[in-house]
Design a protein around this motif. Structure first.
Motif, mmCIF file in Angstrom:
data_model
loop_
_atom_site.group_PDB
_atom_site.id
_atom_site.type_symbol
_atom_site.label_atom_id
_atom_site.label_comp_id
_atom_site.label_asym_id
_atom_site.label_seq_id
_atom_site.Cartn_x
_atom_site.Cartn_y
_atom_site.Cartn_z
ATOM 1 N N GLY A 135 0.839 -1.187 0.000
ATOM 2 C CA GLY A 135 0.000 0.000 0.000
ATOM 3 C C GLY A 135 0.877 1.241 0.000
ATOM 4 N N ALA A 136 0.262 2.404 -0.039
ATOM 5 C CA ALA A 136 1.020 3.653 -0.077
ATOM 6 C C ALA A 136 1.919 3.789 1.148
ATOM 7 N N ALA A 137 1.390 3.476 2.336
ATOM 8 C CA ALA A 137 2.189 3.592 3.560
ATOM 9 C C ALA A 137 3.323 2.584 3.576
ATOM 10 N N GLN A 138 3.062 1.364 3.103
ATOM 11 C CA GLN A 138 4.112 0.340 3.059
ATOM 12 C C GLN A 138 5.212 0.720 2.066
ATOM 13 N N SER A 139 4.809 1.280 0.934
ATOM 14 C CA SER A 139 5.804 1.723 -0.047
ATOM 15 C C SER A 139 6.688 2.812 0.545
ATOM 16 N N GLN A 140 6.082 3.734 1.257
ATOM 17 C CA GLN A 140 6.835 4.817 1.885
ATOM 18 C C GLN A 140 7.799 4.268 2.919
ATOM 19 N N GLU A 141 7.373 3.259 3.668
ATOM 20 C CA GLU A 141 8.242 2.656 4.672
ATOM 21 C C GLU A 141 9.376 1.872 4.030
ATOM 22 N N ARG A 142 9.059 1.167 2.953
ATOM 23 C CA ARG A 142 10.059 0.316 2.291
ATOM 24 C C ARG A 142 11.063 1.135 1.500
ATOM 25 N N PHE A 143 10.619 2.225 0.865
ATOM 26 C CA PHE A 143 11.490 3.060 0.034
ATOM 27 C C PHE A 143 11.056 4.503 0.231
ATOM 28 N N PRO A 144 11.523 5.141 1.314
ATOM 29 C CA PRO A 144 11.039 6.482 1.654
ATOM 30 C C PRO A 144 11.224 7.519 0.556
#
Length: 604
Positions: free
Chosen positions: A152-161
């Protein structure tokens, strides 16, 4: 497989062995071209017990095979073309390289593909990547890489800020490799099985004899009538001496130079290969916020763009544009760099600028055109083909780095089909030199550092890991150099992430004969340091001088030549067009022999 070094002594021995061939005692196979395909062919043939020679006009992997995206991948985009056999083949080769053939050189890397549409992409891309994972599964075998996952958007941000992915994305796995070092490992492995190998050995003519009325090539239905190719005349580019090398079968593996070599052999049929330029740039790791082993893949208007982790850098590319200039001199232009940065900035939170660029390189993809229908052709995939272009002479072209081994096996099968009809490739189960000792546990790494007192030279586990990923089990060779001369453990001035031992090892064991070979294709400073290796040049030249027999004048000449090559490329990067880049390089050339040397910058 013996741990065969490549150095001036073993090169001279190979040239003598090639010169001893005769019409009565020819090689089974002579390979022309020292890129990944040619090196793979030499290893494949040698592993079958055949007598093999391989020659390269410049340094090993000087052309396309040192200038790729450095990825080992199944070709996710081919699923859209419904080319399932090609993807399945590439995925099998990827996993073989990761687990069996070269685990010291090929490493897993994950990629996040950001969604552009919150629903359609999640379904469409998700189903494609699921199929990608299913096709890579092997019954009874552990997976070589993890399966994909949707973010999801939050997971993407966490995985690749540092990635702008408002709709999330999908993370999947492929692998990466140092292409030039991999090619050199193939050559060394072939030599370890008995092949004779010589770089800076240029084909100047092809040997021929009159073919009988019904020779074996004619019986097989291929090739043109007339003289049979029985080997090649080779010129040692270091001394000017020429030798004749006789062979039952000669194979051209010369990439974008295929047409040139077919013409030199007076072939009346052949493969048509066009050159497409792809460029990459590097930027410092701290310019993009992301973990060490996660990259990005996205589409541009003309190609696929990757942001790939590369040590303390990011490797970003590629473009896909026609190249109409000298195929021996692909160059990066200002327009190319801007295009790559624009593609990257479309998906990054913090834009990159020209000032962020550390280095760049350009390579030419050999794009295979349809075979003209004459001669005995074996089209073995939609990506590569083998053709008998004259009796005794075959050519292979097309393909990609990941499937080099399949291409090599096809080429050897085709070339020896009459003399050795039952010969089969053995490379699927053959680890490359250094594959042993590819991994060390954390406790073992600490023990190695402590026992050898390497921390005093600035070594830590990260440096040791870097060396393991470059040398695998042959790291013991570097330790032997350091034991004999402890100062070689020190960082290389001007390229502190490298060690002095690596410079010496490049000429003692890896076949480097010139400063550019050492700094650009063994140490990769062409794109890993901002000055492209100039600050390290004189120290490196003095380190290799005793091995290569250089006096003070030769040291100065090599440093000046190297500096000139770097300056020419930097001038090209300021030009807007390919033609302008070529003109800038021509203007930068000094007189004398340097012009010939610059033209060899990108020789296969």
């Amino acid at each position: 497989m013996r741990p065969a070094p490549l150095n001036p002594l073993t090169r001279a021995a190979s040239l003598r062995a090639l010169a001893r061939t005769s019409p009565a005692t020819p090689l089974d196979v002579l390979v022309v071209g020292g890129g990944v395909t040619g090196a793979g062919i030499a290893l494949d043939a040698a592993s079958r017990g055949l007598s093999v020679g391989i020659v390269e006009a410049a340094d090993w992997a000087t052309g396309t095979s040192s200038r790729s995206s450095k990825l080992i991948h199944g070709g996710l985009r081919y699923l859209e073309m419904l080319d399932f056999p090609l993807v399945a083949e590439a995925l099998k080769e990827r996993d073989l390289l990761l687990t069996r053939i070269a685990p010291h050189l090929v490493k897993p890397v994950s990629f996040i593909l950001p969604f552009e549409n919150p629903l359609a992409d999640r379904v469409y891309v998700g189903s494609g990547v699921t199929l990608y994972d299913v096709m890579s599964a092997r019954v009874g075998q552990k997976r070589a890489v993890p399966t994909h996952r949707q973010l999801g958007a939050a997971q993407s941000q966490e995985r690749f800020p540092g990635l702008a992915a408002p709709y999330g994305g999908i993370e999947y796995y492929d692998a990466q490799v140092d292409d030039a070092r991999f090619t050199q490992a193939l050559v060394r492995s072939a030599v370890g099985l008995g092949a004779s190998a010589a770089n800076y050995a240029r084909v100047v003519d092809y040997l021929r004899e009159d073919a009988p009325a019904a020779d074996e090539a004619g019986a097989a239905g291929g090739g043109s009538d007339g003289a049979r190719v029985t080997g090649a005349r080779i010129r040692d580019e270091e001394t000017g001496a020429e030798v004749s090398v006789h062979a039952h079968a000669t194979i051209l593996a010369t990439g974008v130079w295929t047409g040139e070599q077919q013409a030199a052999a007076d072939a009346d049929t052949g493969l048509e290969v066009l050159a497409s330029k792809g460029i990459h740039v590097t930027v410092p790791r701290d310019r993009i916020d992301a973990p060490a082993r996660v990259g990005v893949i996205t589409r541009t208007e003309t190609s696929v763009l990757f942001i790939i982790p590369w040590g303390e850098l990011w490797l970003i590319g590629t473009t896909d544009t026609p190249w109409r200039e000298d195929v021996g001199l692909p160059l990066v232009t200002a327009t190319d760099i801007d295009r790559v940065l624009e593609g990257a900035n479309a998906v990054l939170e913090r834009p990159l600028t020209r000032e962020d660029v550390v280095g760049s390189f350009a390579g030419l993809r050999p794009l295979l055109q349809p075979v003209d229908g004459t001669g005995d052709s074996a089209r073995v995939s939609r990506e590569h083909a083998v053709l008998e272009v004259a009796p005794g002479l075959s050519a292979i072209a097309g393909g990609k780095f990941t499937t080099y081994r399949v291409m090599a096996a096809d080429a050897v099968d085709f070339a020896v089909r009459s003399r050795f009809p039952r010969s089969r490739s053995r490379t699927e189960d053959l680890p490359l030199l250094g594959a042993d000792g590819a991994q060390l546990s954390a406790s073992r790494r600490s023990l190695v550092l402590a026992n050898r007192d390497l921390r005093a030279h600035g070594w830590d586990e990260a440096r040791l890991d870097r060396l393991l990923s470059r040398y695998g089990g042959r790291l013991a060779d570097l330790f032997a150099l350091i034991d004999a001369e402890p100062a070689l453990a020190c960082p290389l001035p001007g390229a502190e992430h490298c060690t002095a031992a690596e410079v010496v090892y490049a000429v003692r064991a890896e076949g480097a004969l010139h400063l550019e070979d050492v700094l650009h294709r063994r140490l990769r400073l062409e794109f890993e340091v901002p000055d492209r290796g100039v600050a390290a040049a004189e120290v490196a030249a003095r380190l290799v001088a005793p091995v290569l027999g250089w006096d003070e004048d030769r040291v100065a000449e090599e440093v000046a030549r190297f500096t000139s090559v770097v300056d020419a490329r930097l001038r090209a990067e300021a030009a807007e067009t390919d033609a302008g880049a070529v003109e800038a390089v021509a203007a930068a050339r000094p007189g004398g022999g340097q012009g010939r040397r610059v033209r060899r910058i990108a020789r296969m």
